[in-house]
Design an enzyme around this catalytic site. Structure first.
Site, PDB file in Angstrom:
ATOM      1  N   LYS A 258       1.679   0.156  13.465  1.00  0.00           N
ATOM      2  CA  LYS A 258       2.826  -0.715  13.186  1.00  0.00           C
ATOM      3  C   LYS A 258       3.707  -0.096  12.115  1.00  0.00           C
ATOM      4  CE  LYS A 258       4.022  -5.267  11.171  1.00  0.00           C
ATOM      5  NZ  LYS A 258       3.529  -6.593  10.732  1.00  0.00           N
TER       6      LYS A 258
ATOM      7  N   LYS B 263      10.949 -14.935   4.830  1.00  0.00           N
ATOM      8  CA  LYS B 263       9.795 -15.116   3.953  1.00  0.00           C
ATOM      9  C   LYS B 263      10.242 -15.687   2.612  1.00  0.00           C
ATOM     10  CE  LYS B 263       6.849 -11.343   5.653  1.00  0.00           C
ATOM     11  NZ  LYS B 263       5.709 -12.165   6.072  1.00  0.00           N
TER      12      LYS B 263
ATOM     13  N   ASP C 247       9.075 -13.943  12.101  1.00  0.00           N
ATOM     14  CA  ASP C 247       8.204 -13.245  11.151  1.00  0.00           C
ATOM     15  C   ASP C 247       6.920 -12.726  11.823  1.00  0.00           C
ATOM     16  OD1 ASP C 247       7.428 -12.179   8.759  1.00  0.00           O
ATOM     17  OD2 ASP C 247       6.838 -14.095   7.837  1.00  0.00           O
TER      18      ASP C 247
ATOM     19  N   ARG D 260       3.541  -7.866  16.310  1.00  0.00           N
ATOM     20  CA  ARG D 260       3.045  -7.894  17.683  1.00  0.00           C
ATOM     21  C   ARG D 260       4.161  -7.613  18.692  1.00  0.00           C
ATOM     22  NH1 ARG D 260       1.054 -13.971  16.666  1.00  0.00           N
ATOM     23  NH2 ARG D 260       1.000 -13.117  14.553  1.00  0.00           N
TER      24      ARG D 260
END
Ligand code: BES
Ligand code: MN
Ligand code: ZN
Length: 502
Positions: A271, A283, A353, A357
């Site tokens: 990632k 965030k 957020d 994935r």
């Protein structure tokens, strides 16, 4: 720092400092005893006076020890002999190297490497000592205008082995340790770089430089896919993450061919979110700076590939890094957006957020074209994993139990441990979406498992494992910085696979 291996008696070493261990309470190790004999009980007399109990973390520096050829003797406490295991061994090496570096010894000879550690070979002890030593002297000060220089830094370390027939395996382990340490240093440096420097383009340039630097000595090549090429491949999920940022995304493919041409490669996917603001699902402000570490998975797979290439491992290895920045903005994707992944499966983005994935799924589909033997992805994927396992173990998920076992064992061996988490179908329901094939989040319960479940929908065609390194990739607080994990785990996994582990 320079390293070498030697077998010989401690009293005969012409070294700035000879390092020997003392168990608790006041029990000399064999090399310490040899020194003491040559010194006519000079050391045991000092110990009897109570200056060194042998407690872990303690040291005692002695000058002009009679009967020896070295300038200094450093006693290092090892704790109780019965409790002396992997961690205690590594701690003792760390203490020794730190002290040598701070006390002005130009070179040192460590006899701690002769102390046996249950179930571990000489090669293990040397490899680990090399890693720990390099880790101890690691600094990241490229942005400090005034660097706090060590006045007379340690330049040369010699590791002692007991017998001459241990020299050869020890030499090999030293070379392996140095390669793994270099991979870790690369991973740490990339991780520690700020988000304004370590952009997707910077990751791509770094991968290209690795290939250039090593091209003369092994088969290695780097390819960078740009936004247009990713669009042509149908990577709608990956691109949706990048669309809110000024930084163009990159898909980095770094290939090392140390094995036979027809041999299927191990594929490592990392990632590479160079900064994770959360996007429109922004965030909170506290500690958001730490989201520069959200590319540590990418850094670790590049570091591992570099280590494997430096070791000339006889296997084929491919690193794939989807790199992007997760930003809010007028072009950013919004909660509720539906995207189509390269696999054809559609995804409802309920939370921007949960972006890791979204980039990984397309990279995992892309991995199919390499007809992999095994795929391992590495990602700072979920805060939930930090809650589950803290900063000790990485979360391990796999669709193949044999692969899970091998990775767990590699982590154990490298003292870079992982813990096996469930990937049962029962969790898949949490990803249901009324509008698309799946949602990108599964709610609060079992957050790291549902993230892995999401990825598992893109990895059905090969043996696959996922390492969630959200808790292990970096340290917070006063020691803030990237750890270089899980490079040691992955390197050991590859060493074992290549039959190069002693
Ligand atoms: N990069 C974060 C995960 C993370 C958070 C790692 C804190 C280390 C410390 C990831 O992209 C993320 O934001 N995950 C979300 C997922 C959630 C929205 C389902 C999380 O963990 O909160
Ligand atoms: Mn995120
Ligand atoms: Zn993230």
């Amino acid at each position: 720092m320079e390293f070498s291996i030697k077998s010989g008696s401690p009293e005969k070493q012409r070294s700035a400092c000879v390092v020997v261990g003392v168990f608790e309470p006041r029990k000399l190790t064999l090399p310490a005893e040899l020194l003491d004999n040559a010194a006519r009980n000079y050391i045991s007399d000092i110990i009897r006076r109570g200056d060194m109990e042998g407690k872990p973390g303690t040291t005692l520096l002695l000058h002009n020890v009679p009967g020896t050829l070295c300038d200094r003797v450093l006693l290092v406490g090892l704790g109780k002999e019965k409790e002396f295991r992997e961690k205690e061994y590594c701690d003792a090496i760390r203490t020794a190297v730190k002290t040598l570096n701070e006390t002005g010894s130009f070179d040192g000879t460590l006899f701690l490497t002769e102390t046996s550690v249950k179930k571990r070979s000489v090669a293990w002890r040397i490899r680990q000592a090399t890693l720990v030593a390099q880790e101890t002297v690691y600094r990241f000060d490229q942005f400090k205008s005034k660097k706090d220089e060590v006045r007379r830094p340690l330049r040369k370390l010699t590791f002692a082995v007991e017998r001459r027939n241990e020299l050869a395996p020890a030499e090999e382990a030293l070379i392996q340790g140095l390669a793994i340490a270099e991979g870790m240093a690369l991973a740490k440096n990339l991780g520690n770089l700020p988000g304004n420097v370590c952009t997707p383009a910077h990751l791509a340039e770094t991968a290209q430089k690795i290939a250039q630097d090593l091209a003369a000595s092994c088969a290695i090549e780097c390819q960078i896919l740009e936004r247009e090429e990713m669009a042509a491949l149908g990577m709608g999920s990956l691109l949706s993450v990048a669309q809110g940022s000024r930084q163009p995304p990159k898909l980095i493919v770094l290939r090392y061919r140390g094995g036979r041409a027809e041999e299927k490669p191990v594929v490592l996917v990392g990632k590479g979110i160079t900064f994770d603001t959360g996007g429109i699902s922004l965030k909170p402000g506290a500690e958001m700076d730490e989201m520069k570490f959200d590319m540590c998975g990418a850094a670790s797979v590049l570091g591992t590939l570099k280590a494997a290439a430096l070791m000339r491992l006889p296997l084929n290895l491919t690193a794939i890094v989807p790199a992007a920045e997760n930003m809010p903005g007028g072009a950013a994707s919004r909660p509720g957006d539906i995207v189509t992944s390269m696999s054809g499966q559609t995804i409802e983005i309920l939370n921007t957020d949960a972006e890791g994935r979204l980039i990984l799924c397309d990279a995992l589909t892309y991995a199919e074209r390499f007809e992999p033997d095994t795929v391992v992805d590495v990602a700072t994927l979920t805060g939930a994993c930090v809650i589950a396992l803290g900063h000790v173990a990485s979360g391990l998920f796999a669709n193949d139990d044999g692969l899970a076992r091998d990775l767990l064992q590699a982590g154990d061996e490298a003292h870079d441990r992982a813990w096996h988490m469930p990937l049962w179908d029962d969790y898949q329901d949490q990803l249901r979406s009324p509008f698309a094939d799946m949602a990108n989040i599964g709610g609060r319960p079992a957050g790291s498992i549902t993230a892995a479940c999401f990825l598992s929908r893109f990895t059905k065609k090969y043996d696959w494992a996922h390492l969630d390194i959200a808790g292990t990739a970096w340290k917070s607080g006063t020691e803030k910085g990237a750890t270089g994990r899980p490079v040691p785990l992955l390197a050991h996994f590859l060493l074992k696979k290549a039959g190069k582990l002693n």
